[in-house]
Design a protein around this motif. Structure first.
Motif, PDB file in Angstrom:
ATOM      1  N   ASN A  96       1.014  -1.273  -0.158  1.00  0.00           N
ATOM      2  CA  ASN A  96      -0.044   0.039  -0.108  1.00  0.00           C
ATOM      3  C   ASN A  96       0.805   1.212   0.091  1.00  0.00           C
ATOM      4  O   ASN A  96       0.444   2.199   0.488  1.00  0.00           O
ATOM      5  N   ARG A  97       2.062   1.124  -0.648  1.00  0.00           N
ATOM      6  CA  ARG A  97       2.946   2.409  -0.703  1.00  0.00           C
ATOM      7  C   ARG A  97       3.503   2.280  -1.955  1.00  0.00           C
ATOM      8  O   ARG A  97       3.932   1.259  -2.716  1.00  0.00           O
ATOM      9  N   ASP A  98       3.598   3.634  -2.621  1.00  0.00           N
ATOM     10  CA  ASP A  98       4.430   3.807  -3.805  1.00  0.00           C
ATOM     11  C   ASP A  98       5.803   4.064  -3.594  1.00  0.00           C
ATOM     12  O   ASP A  98       6.011   4.717  -2.776  1.00  0.00           O
ATOM     13  N   ILE A  99       6.471   3.332  -4.305  1.00  0.00           N
ATOM     14  CA  ILE A  99       7.958   3.382  -4.428  1.00  0.00           C
ATOM     15  C   ILE A  99       8.526   3.855  -5.681  1.00  0.00           C
ATOM     16  O   ILE A  99       8.508   3.051  -6.760  1.00  0.00           O
ATOM     17  N   THR A 100       9.019   5.241  -5.730  1.00  0.00           N
ATOM     18  CA  THR A 100       9.603   5.808  -6.919  1.00  0.00           C
ATOM     19  C   THR A 100      10.837   5.348  -7.222  1.00  0.00           C
ATOM     20  O   THR A 100      11.740   5.226  -6.297  1.00  0.00           O
ATOM     21  N   VAL A 101      10.988   4.898  -8.362  1.00  0.00           N
ATOM     22  CA  VAL A 101      12.448   4.239  -8.885  1.00  0.00           C
ATOM     23  C   VAL A 101      12.985   4.955 -10.036  1.00  0.00           C
ATOM     24  O   VAL A 101      14.309   4.974 -10.099  1.00  0.00           O
ATOM     25  N   SER A 102      12.500   5.944 -10.766  1.00  0.00           N
ATOM     26  CA  SER A 102      13.134   6.840 -11.598  1.00  0.00           C
ATOM     27  C   SER A 102      12.086   7.851 -11.909  1.00  0.00           C
ATOM     28  O   SER A 102      10.978   7.988 -11.832  1.00  0.00           O
ATOM     29  N   PHE A 103      13.021   8.865 -12.650  1.00  0.00           N
ATOM     30  CA  PHE A 103      12.098  10.035 -13.152  1.00  0.00           C
ATOM     31  C   PHE A 103      12.530  10.105 -14.649  1.00  0.00           C
ATOM     32  O   PHE A 103      13.824   9.947 -15.085  1.00  0.00           O
ATOM     33  N   THR A 104      11.679  10.803 -15.354  1.00  0.00           N
ATOM     34  CA  THR A 104      11.802  11.031 -16.707  1.00  0.00           C
ATOM     35  C   THR A 104      11.676  12.639 -17.113  1.00  0.00           C
ATOM     36  O   THR A 104      10.695  13.204 -16.611  1.00  0.00           O
ATOM     37  N   LEU A 105      12.567  13.171 -17.535  1.00  0.00           N
ATOM     38  CA  LEU A 105      12.605  14.607 -18.012  1.00  0.00           C
ATOM     39  C   LEU A 105      12.472  14.733 -19.506  1.00  0.00           C
ATOM     40  O   LEU A 105      12.728  13.718 -20.150  1.00  0.00           O
ATOM     41  N   GLU A 106      12.666  16.223 -19.682  1.00  0.00           N
ATOM     42  CA  GLU A 106      12.244  16.483 -21.135  1.00  0.00           C
ATOM     43  C   GLU A 106      13.715  15.894 -21.856  1.00  0.00           C
ATOM     44  O   GLU A 106      14.802  15.646 -21.616  1.00  0.00           O
ATOM     45  N   GLY A 107      13.522  15.318 -23.216  1.00  0.00           N
ATOM     46  CA  GLY A 107      14.745  14.745 -23.792  1.00  0.00           C
ATOM     47  C   GLY A 107      14.924  13.385 -23.509  1.00  0.00           C
ATOM     48  O   GLY A 107      16.198  12.840 -23.992  1.00  0.00           O
ATOM     49  N   GLU A 108      14.076  12.866 -22.809  1.00  0.00           N
ATOM     50  CA  GLU A 108      14.310  11.163 -22.218  1.00  0.00           C
ATOM     51  C   GLU A 108      13.440  10.281 -22.671  1.00  0.00           C
ATOM     52  O   GLU A 108      11.946  10.707 -23.075  1.00  0.00           O
ATOM     53  N   PHE A 109      13.745   9.053 -22.938  1.00  0.00           N
ATOM     54  CA  PHE A 109      12.790   8.042 -23.301  1.00  0.00           C
ATOM     55  C   PHE A 109      12.368   7.478 -21.908  1.00  0.00           C
ATOM     56  O   PHE A 109      13.053   7.221 -21.106  1.00  0.00           O
ATOM     57  N   VAL A 110      11.086   6.864 -22.164  1.00  0.00           N
ATOM     58  CA  VAL A 110      10.578   6.175 -20.901  1.00  0.00           C
ATOM     59  C   VAL A 110       9.616   5.288 -21.483  1.00  0.00           C
ATOM     60  O   VAL A 110       8.916   5.604 -22.353  1.00  0.00           O
ATOM     61  N   THR A 111       9.619   4.035 -20.885  1.00  0.00           N
ATOM     62  CA  THR A 111       8.526   3.049 -21.020  1.00  0.00           C
ATOM     63  C   THR A 111       8.355   2.077 -19.754  1.00  0.00           C
ATOM     64  O   THR A 111       9.498   2.222 -18.874  1.00  0.00           O
ATOM     65  N   ALA A 112       7.581   1.219 -19.474  1.00  0.00           N
ATOM     66  CA  ALA A 112       7.988   0.060 -18.534  1.00  0.00           C
ATOM     67  C   ALA A 112       8.460  -1.150 -19.270  1.00  0.00           C
ATOM     68  O   ALA A 112       8.126  -1.691 -19.995  1.00  0.00           O
ATOM     69  N   MET A 113       9.852  -0.923 -19.321  1.00  0.00           N
ATOM     70  CA  MET A 113      10.878  -1.593 -20.087  1.00  0.00           C
ATOM     71  C   MET A 113      10.745  -3.155 -20.163  1.00  0.00           C
ATOM     72  O   MET A 113      10.614  -3.522 -21.052  1.00  0.00           O
ATOM     73  N   HIS A 114      10.594  -3.676 -18.879  1.00  0.00           N
ATOM     74  CA  HIS A 114      10.301  -5.274 -18.836  1.00  0.00           C
ATOM     75  C   HIS A 114       9.218  -5.622 -19.500  1.00  0.00           C
ATOM     76  O   HIS A 114       9.220  -6.527 -20.112  1.00  0.00           O
ATOM     77  N   SER A 115       7.877  -4.838 -19.285  1.00  0.00           N
ATOM     78  CA  SER A 115       6.841  -5.156 -20.040  1.00  0.00           C
ATOM     79  C   SER A 115       6.918  -4.972 -21.374  1.00  0.00           C
ATOM     80  O   SER A 115       6.443  -5.873 -22.142  1.00  0.00           O
ATOM     81  N   PHE A 116       7.593  -3.815 -21.940  1.00  0.00           N
ATOM     82  CA  PHE A 116       7.866  -3.495 -23.363  1.00  0.00           C
ATOM     83  C   PHE A 116       8.550  -4.571 -24.072  1.00  0.00           C
ATOM     84  O   PHE A 116       8.225  -5.002 -25.103  1.00  0.00           O
ATOM     85  N   ILE A 117       9.524  -5.137 -23.138  1.00  0.00           N
ATOM     86  CA  ILE A 117      10.388  -5.960 -23.973  1.00  0.00           C
ATOM     87  C   ILE A 117       9.789  -7.494 -23.942  1.00  0.00           C
ATOM     88  O   ILE A 117       9.756  -8.322 -25.009  1.00  0.00           O
ATOM     89  N   THR A 118       9.393  -7.833 -22.999  1.00  0.00           N
ATOM     90  CA  THR A 118       8.627  -9.206 -22.813  1.00  0.00           C
ATOM     91  C   THR A 118       7.319  -9.450 -23.086  1.00  0.00           C
ATOM     92  O   THR A 118       6.628 -10.551 -23.295  1.00  0.00           O
ATOM     93  N   ARG A 119       6.814  -8.378 -23.264  1.00  0.00           N
ATOM     94  CA  ARG A 119       5.151  -8.566 -23.568  1.00  0.00           C
ATOM     95  C   ARG A 119       4.533  -9.074 -22.722  1.00  0.00           C
ATOM     96  O   ARG A 119       3.478  -9.643 -22.909  1.00  0.00           O
ATOM     97  N   LYS A 120       4.795  -9.181 -21.162  1.00  0.00           N
ATOM     98  CA  LYS A 120       4.243  -9.390 -20.350  1.00  0.00           C
ATOM     99  C   LYS A 120       3.637  -8.423 -19.383  1.00  0.00           C
ATOM    100  O   LYS A 120       4.273  -7.188 -19.429  1.00  0.00           O
ATOM    101  N   PRO A 121       2.550  -8.527 -18.508  1.00  0.00           N
ATOM    102  CA  PRO A 121       1.962  -7.380 -17.623  1.00  0.00           C
ATOM    103  C   PRO A 121       3.026  -6.629 -16.969  1.00  0.00           C
ATOM    104  O   PRO A 121       4.144  -7.416 -16.349  1.00  0.00           O
ATOM    105  N   SER A 122       2.919  -5.339 -16.755  1.00  0.00           N
ATOM    106  CA  SER A 122       4.017  -4.706 -15.970  1.00  0.00           C
ATOM    107  C   SER A 122       3.768  -4.578 -14.502  1.00  0.00           C
ATOM    108  O   SER A 122       2.434  -4.787 -14.002  1.00  0.00           O
ATOM    109  N   TYR A 123       4.845  -4.444 -13.883  1.00  0.00           N
ATOM    110  CA  TYR A 123       4.820  -4.292 -12.367  1.00  0.00           C
ATOM    111  C   TYR A 123       4.640  -2.707 -11.961  1.00  0.00           C
ATOM    112  O   TYR A 123       4.610  -2.273 -10.926  1.00  0.00           O
ATOM    113  N   GLU A 124       5.090  -1.804 -13.020  1.00  0.00           N
ATOM    114  CA  GLU A 124       5.200  -0.517 -13.040  1.00  0.00           C
ATOM    115  C   GLU A 124       4.042   0.267 -13.449  1.00  0.00           C
ATOM    116  O   GLU A 124       3.658   0.122 -14.390  1.00  0.00           O
ATOM    117  N   ASN A 125       4.322   1.564 -12.797  1.00  0.00           N
ATOM    118  CA  ASN A 125       3.162   2.641 -13.181  1.00  0.00           C
ATOM    119  C   ASN A 125       4.305   3.658 -13.650  1.00  0.00           C
ATOM    120  O   ASN A 125       5.288   4.016 -12.964  1.00  0.00           O
TER     121      ASN A 125
END
Length: 187
Positions: free
Chosen positions: A63-92
């Motif tokens: 019941n607590r959210d844990i921040t793991v990274s930030f994305t700023l202007e000029g950067e790429f982002v996705t839920a990488m594990h899910s994007f690569i494996t095509r499995k459901p993400s653990y990440e928001n």
């Protein structure tokens, strides 16, 4: 349009045809503050490139959210594990402010690799950058004091301090809000 051309600064080896093909497959999207780009339990469909704004990636745990990274202007982002494996993400991935980005779907990326093989090299470089950031964050949180972690964030990513809440920063730095407040008061 000029801002989006900055996307190629890291990939000077791409041919003009590959650049044009990539640009023609991008979709411009706008997000309000607090909007989810990616949601845990769902398969990540898009790779985003941030033109303006900021986002944070986080996991829910006890019941607590844990921040793991930030994305700023000029950067790429996705839920990488899910994007690569095509499995459901653990990440928001949530926007911290009104943001503009371009996105490309996983399926379109696969077609780009077939039509313009050099785009696969660019994608590999994005993955390498992502891996390095994760590894640095892991070392950062395990071997440095709370004060050292905050000072490094101030030095290398000061925009995060301006854009993220104290709670998100404390979570990212693996410390309590009280500890972060004490550190900030002494600086």
């Amino acid at each position: 349009m000029e801002k989006i051309l900055g996307i190629f600064d890291k990939f000077p080896f791409l041919s003009d045809n590959a650049k044009a093909g990539f640009l023609s497959n991008l979709e411009k999207v706008e997000f309000s503050k607090g909007e989810l780009l990616e949601k845990e339990g769902e398969v990540s469909q898009y790779l985003y490139y941030f033109l303006e704004g900021a986002a944070r990636s986080y996991y829910n745990r006890n019941n607590r959210d844990i921040t793991v990274s930030f994305t700023l202007e000029g950067e790429f982002v996705t839920a990488m594990h899910s994007f690569i494996t095509r499995k459901p993400s653990y990440e928001n991935i949530e926007t911290l402010e009104k943001s503009q980005a371009y996105r490309i779907s996983h399926a379109t990326m696969e077609k780009m690799f077939e039509n313009f093989p050099e785009t696969e090299r660019a994608y590999r470089m994005i993955l390498e950058e992502y891996y390095i950031v994760l590894e640095e964050q892991q070392i950062f949180s395990k071997f440095k004091s709370a004060r050292e972690r905050y000072l490094e964030l101030m030095e290398y990513r000061p925009k995060i301090i301006q854009k993220a809440s104290v709670g998100h920063i404390a979570s990212y730095l693996d410390m309590s809000i009280e500890t972060l407040s004490r550190i900030r008061a002494k600086i």
